[in-house]
Design an enzyme around this catalytic site. Structure first.
Site, PDB file in Angstrom:
ATOM      1  N   GLU A  46       0.836  -1.214   0.000  1.00 38.57           N
ATOM      2  CA  GLU A  46       0.000   0.000   0.000  1.00 38.57           C
ATOM      3  C   GLU A  46       0.866   1.258   0.000  1.00 38.57           C
ATOM      4  O   GLU A  46       0.637   2.191  -0.773  1.00 38.57           O
ATOM      5  CB  GLU A  46      -0.927   0.010   1.221  1.00 38.57           C
ATOM      6  N   ASN A  50       1.415   3.882  -3.175  1.00 39.37           N
ATOM      7  CA  ASN A  50       1.068   5.295  -3.024  1.00 39.37           C
ATOM      8  C   ASN A  50       2.193   6.216  -3.490  1.00 39.37           C
ATOM      9  O   ASN A  50       1.925   7.263  -4.096  1.00 39.37           O
ATOM     10  CB  ASN A  50       0.708   5.604  -1.568  1.00 39.37           C
ATOM     11  N   ARG A 105      -9.482   3.721  -7.741  1.00 35.10           N
ATOM     12  CA  ARG A 105      -8.755   3.516  -6.480  1.00 35.10           C
ATOM     13  C   ARG A 105      -9.806   3.391  -5.380  1.00 35.10           C
ATOM     14  O   ARG A 105     -10.874   3.999  -5.458  1.00 35.10           O
ATOM     15  CB  ARG A 105      -7.847   4.684  -6.173  1.00 35.10           C
TER      16      ARG A 105
HETATM   17  N1  LIG Z   1       2.974   9.060  -1.082  1.00 33.47           N
HETATM   18  C1  LIG Z   1       1.956   9.915  -1.295  1.00 33.47           C
HETATM   19  N2  LIG Z   1       2.168  11.135  -1.872  1.00 33.47           N
HETATM   20  C2  LIG Z   1       1.141  11.984  -2.100  1.00 33.47           C
HETATM   21  N3  LIG Z   1      -0.150  11.735  -1.779  1.00 33.47           N
HETATM   22  C3  LIG Z   1      -0.423  10.556  -1.189  1.00 33.47           C
HETATM   23  C4  LIG Z   1       0.596   9.594  -0.915  1.00 33.47           C
HETATM   24  N4  LIG Z   1       0.013   8.523  -0.308  1.00 33.47           N
HETATM   25  C5  LIG Z   1      -1.293   8.809  -0.213  1.00 33.47           C
HETATM   26  N5  LIG Z   1      -1.580  10.023  -0.752  1.00 33.47           N
HETATM   27  C6  LIG Z   1      -2.921  10.669  -0.773  1.00 33.47           C
HETATM   28  O1  LIG Z   1      -3.751  10.038   0.184  1.00 33.47           O
HETATM   29  C7  LIG Z   1      -4.942   9.521  -0.446  1.00 33.47           C
HETATM   30  C8  LIG Z   1      -5.396   8.260   0.252  1.00 33.47           C
HETATM   31  O2  LIG Z   1      -4.441   7.198   0.066  1.00 33.47           O
HETATM   32  P1  LIG Z   1      -4.973   5.692   0.160  1.00 33.47           P
HETATM   33  O3  LIG Z   1      -5.672   5.505   1.460  1.00 33.47           O
HETATM   34  O4  LIG Z   1      -3.822   4.784  -0.124  1.00 33.47           O
HETATM   35  O5  LIG Z   1      -6.079   5.593  -0.983  1.00 33.47           O
HETATM   36  P2  LIG Z   1      -5.895   5.519  -2.595  1.00 33.47           P
HETATM   37  O6  LIG Z   1      -4.446   5.238  -2.888  1.00 33.47           O
HETATM   38  O7  LIG Z   1      -6.792   4.410  -3.011  1.00 33.47           O
HETATM   39  O8  LIG Z   1      -6.324   6.861  -3.117  1.00 33.47           O
HETATM   40  C9  LIG Z   1      -4.566   9.375  -1.911  1.00 33.47           C
HETATM   41  O9  LIG Z   1      -5.690   9.434  -2.751  1.00 33.47           O
HETATM   42  C10 LIG Z   1      -3.618  10.548  -2.125  1.00 33.47           C
HETATM   43  O10 LIG Z   1      -4.342  11.746  -2.331  1.00 33.47           O
HETATM   44 MG   LIG Z   2      -3.324   3.794  -1.956  1.00 30.55          MG
END
Ligand SMILES: Nc1ncnc2c1ncn2[C@@H]1O[C@H](COP(=O)(O)OP(=O)(O)O)[C@@H](O)[C@H]1O
Ligand SMILES: [Mg+2]
Lengths: 152, 104
Positions: A46, A50, A105
């Site tokens: 995960e 990301n 997503r």
């Molecule tokens: N490494 C990262 N850099 C920038 N934004 C991030 C990062 N990880 C997560 N995010 C932000 O947090 C949100 C939620 O992440 P997550 O719970 O993994 O859901 P998803 O990846 O399905 O959107 C993402 O949609 C993004 O906007």
């Molecule tokens: Mg994610």
């Protein structure tokens, strides 16, 4: 001294499997169960995904830094990128929150990390990017420990 | 990732082999859409007995298929996830739209 690893990988999709396998292999030192290894692999996947999808959007190049060490009976993991970071971390951590609606997503990444690990901390890095810190306690199996002692 | 499609009577069983993550999600999605449309089955069973790993990318794929086929007379079911995958499916509420079926 307790063991540690540091790995830097380019943020490309085919490194997702490599990244989670590396951390899972490292965790084997703590003699985890199959289910505990599954939890760790999923949480790492995960965080790494990301970095690739959100940290470096539109396929822009960048690195993922993975650090892990052993702290007593726990594995400590840090996964960082030097990408765009998150404006509202509290909102981003909520179940089903995603900024990528059009891409199918689920918004469950942080919720999975939080549920599968004992600790999750999310912070923006100075100079840009995101750092995710996770820990999971893996109770050492007594049988294995005493077997080691009698062998030594 | 390999996918096996097995159509009999009104049911299509879809067996996924290996690991479903962001790197495989796109091709899995395309393959599922093509084959579900072609089969015209009333019941689709996702057989996860050979799925060794899935993260939230898989949730995106499942919810996406549910939405895509919501106007059609097809229902989705899930069979035999491993314990870690089962936890993700429970956490995401997938079983409310794709119930578990016990199969031999
Ligand atoms: N490494 C990262 N850099 C920038 N934004 C991030 C990062 N990880 C997560 N995010 C932000 O947090 C949100 C939620 O992440 P997550 O719970 O993994 O859901 P998803 O990846 O399905 O959107 C993402 O949609 C993004 O906007
Ligand atoms: Mg994610």
């Amino acid at each position: 001294m307790e063991n540690s690893i540091k790995v830097i990988l380019p943020a490309i999709s085919r490194n997702e499997a490599l990244a989670r396998s590396i951390v899972a292999f490292f965790a084997v030192e703590l003699d985890p169960t199959i289910d505990e290894l599954g939890d760790i692999k999923t949480a790492v996947s995960e965080a790494v995904t990301n970095c690739i999808v959100h940290g470096y959007p539109d396929g822009r190049p960048g690195d993922i830094e993975i650090y892990a060490d052993i702290r007593g009976d726990a594995i400590h993991i840090e996964i960082s990128d030097s990408g765009v970071g998150i404006a509202d971390i509290e909102a981003a951590r909520r179940p089903f929150f995603t900024t990528a609606q059009g891409e199918e997503r689920s918004g469950m990444g942080f919720t999975i990390m939080e549920t599968f690990m004992d600790l999750l901390a999310v912070e923006n890095r100075e100079g840009g990017g995101l750092k995710v810190t996770m820990e999971k306690s893996l109770r050492r199996k007594i049988g294995v420990q005493s077997a080691d002692a009698s062998a030594g | 990732m390999e996918i096996l499609y097995d159509r009999s009577e009104n049911t299509m069983r879809i067996t996924l082999f290996g690991e479903l993550d962001e790197s495989s999600a796109e091709s899995v999605r395309n393959s599922l859409d093509r084959n579900i449309v072609l089969s015209d089955a009333a019941r689709v069973i996702f057989d996860f007995s050979r799925l060794s790993f899935m993260d939230s990318s898989g949730i995106g794929v499942l919810v996406g298929r549910y939405k895509k086929f919501s106007g059609r007379p097809v229902s989705f079911f899930i069979s035999s996830p491993n314990p870690t995958v089962d936890k993700i499916l429970k956490l995401s509420g997938i079983y409310t739209i794709m119930p578990v079926v016990e199969t031999a």
